[in-house]
Design a protein around this motif. Structure first.
Motif, short mmCIF file in Angstrom:
data_model
loop_
_atom_site.label_atom_id
_atom_site.label_comp_id
_atom_site.label_asym_id
_atom_site.label_seq_id
_atom_site.Cartn_x
_atom_site.Cartn_y
_atom_site.Cartn_z
N UNK A 86 0.90 -1.05 0.20
CA UNK A 86 0.00 0.14 0.00
C UNK A 86 0.83 1.52 0.07
N UNK A 87 0.81 2.09 -1.08
CA UNK A 87 1.62 3.03 -1.17
C UNK A 87 0.94 4.78 -0.92
N UNK A 88 -0.35 4.51 -0.79
CA UNK A 88 -1.10 5.78 -0.09
C UNK A 88 -2.54 5.50 -0.12
N UNK A 89 -3.11 6.60 0.18
CA UNK A 89 -4.88 6.38 0.69
C UNK A 89 -5.49 7.35 -0.17
N UNK A 90 -6.65 6.96 -0.89
CA UNK A 90 -7.42 7.98 -1.72
C UNK A 90 -8.61 8.58 -0.93
N UNK A 91 -9.21 9.26 -0.89
CA UNK A 91 -10.47 9.48 -0.31
C UNK A 91 -11.59 9.58 -1.09
#
Length: 384
Positions: free
Chosen positions: A188-193
């Protein structure tokens, strides 16, 4: 000596098969991102050098085998949502700027890492790669293509690419009972809203929010006019992503509780870039989109989403754990993670990468506890 050495000959032969495709895998898509961090904004792969190595018995393959280090092109493909992160990272990696280049490897960042080395040289050297000391000549090149989450997931599983970008899980894309799920390694490289956006005319008409139930009804075709949700007397144009895209799968899973829930958008688009453009060109549209493609002052202004009495708004709380449209952004490897893959993924997970490639593209950086867990999966100590 290392755990990826058993895979080396297979990796080399795979590149003979995919090198030609990877060199021309990304068609230019206008307006890819609105990032201001110097990453690619035309939808092209971060590898812009025209590299054509590895296409059947090249000298590079021979050198790779004899040296014991895989220096052929690292390839990735998949989600248009994750693409801004990994493609921007590949652009920086391939340029291999010198420490002190204030646009791409600023002095304060280089000093924080305690190095005077070039950018890719520094991060690759942690994994045993020899430095080149040359601009635009990293220890190995990276080429990121653009398609869909499902394509990236299948591509990495079938050995066509090294990294599969996906904005929904492999399980959601392939199904819980799919063969081969155990082989995926989830990075997991980031998070999207995943905000809700509308055409500028709708925002200007005073539509500031809708409820989750109203959103469900719009995409089921049960609400068809903006006047039904406090807007103007105008038909609603419900736009969505193509089936098989991670954005669409995540939307259906998060909103309806089923990644295969039937919905009926008026039009579907293959990439977030195309969806972004369509919303801006219409005067009555609504869409679900990735954070990197929001333009509050342009063609894709956001509206709030009210869920159980809580209003979730762009720039305020879309990163909250209880926001149901929040989703992880994945860069999958398959059947372990090779040294070369680990080096590039660690680059994306570094403090520099999280700030420039993730936050710089309008996504949420991983919180520290999750970041440490992801880094551990690709720690350089595993490849000594």
């Amino acid at each position: 000596m290392t755990r990826e050495s058993a895979r080396l000959s297979d990796l080399v032969s795979r590149r003979k098969f995919i090198a030609t495709a990877s060199g021309a895998s990304v068609a230019a898509i206008a307006g890819c991102t609105s990032s201001s961090d110097g990453g690619s904004s035309d939808g092209s792969s971060g590898d812009s050098s025209g590299d054509s190595s590895g296409d059947g018995g090249s000298g590079e393959d021979t050198a790779t085998e004899s040296s014991g280090m895989d220096t052929s092109v690292l390839t990735g493909d998949g989600s248009s949502t994750v693409f801004p992160i990994t493609n921007t990272a590949s652009s920086y990696w391939n340029s291999n700027p010198e420490a002190g280049d204030e646009d791409y490897w600023p002095s304060d960042w280089a000093e924080e890492y305690g190095t005077e080395m070039r950018l890719a040289d520094y991060f690759a050297s942690q994994y045993g790669y020899e430095t080149t000391g040359e601009r635009s000549n990293p220890p190995f090149r990276v080429s990121i293509a653009l398609s869909h989450s499902g394509t990236g997931i299948e591509g990495v599983m079938e050995g066509r690419v090294d990294i599969g970008d996906a904005s929904s899980s492999a399980q959601s894309e392939l199904g819980e009972d799919a063969e081969g799920l155990d082989g995926f390694v989830d990075h997991v490289v980031g998070v999207d809203g995943q905000p809700i956006v509308v055409s500028p005319e709708i925002a200007d008409a005073g539509v500031e929010k809708i409820t989750l139930d109203e959103l469900k009804q719009i995409y089921k075709g049960e609400i068809n006019n903006w006047s039904e949700v406090g807007g103007p007397d105008r038909d609603i144009l419900a736009l969505g992503r193509a089936e098989g895209s991670g954005t669409d799968t995540a939307f259906r899973n998060n909103v309806y509780g089923d990644p295969e829930a039937p919905i009926s958008p008026d039009q579907r688009f293959g990439q977030n870039q195309q969806l972004q453009q369509a919303v801006g060109q219409a005067n009555n549209a609504i869409a679900y989109i990735a954070l990197a493609f929001v333009d509050e002052d342009g063609g894709t202004p956001t509206i709030g989403l009210e869920i159980d009495g809580t209003l979730y708004e762009y720039g305020k709380n879309l990163g909250a754990q209880d926001y149901p449209l929040s989703r992880d952004l994945h860069a999958y490897t398959y059947e372990d993670t090779a040294r070369k893959e680990a080096a590039f993924l660690n680059f994306c997970l570094s403090d520099f990468g999280q700030e420039i490639f993730v936050a710089g593209n309008n996504y949420f950086k991983l919180p520290q506890d999750r970041l440490e867990a992801q880094r551990e999966k690709v720690a350089a100590s595993q490849y000594e």
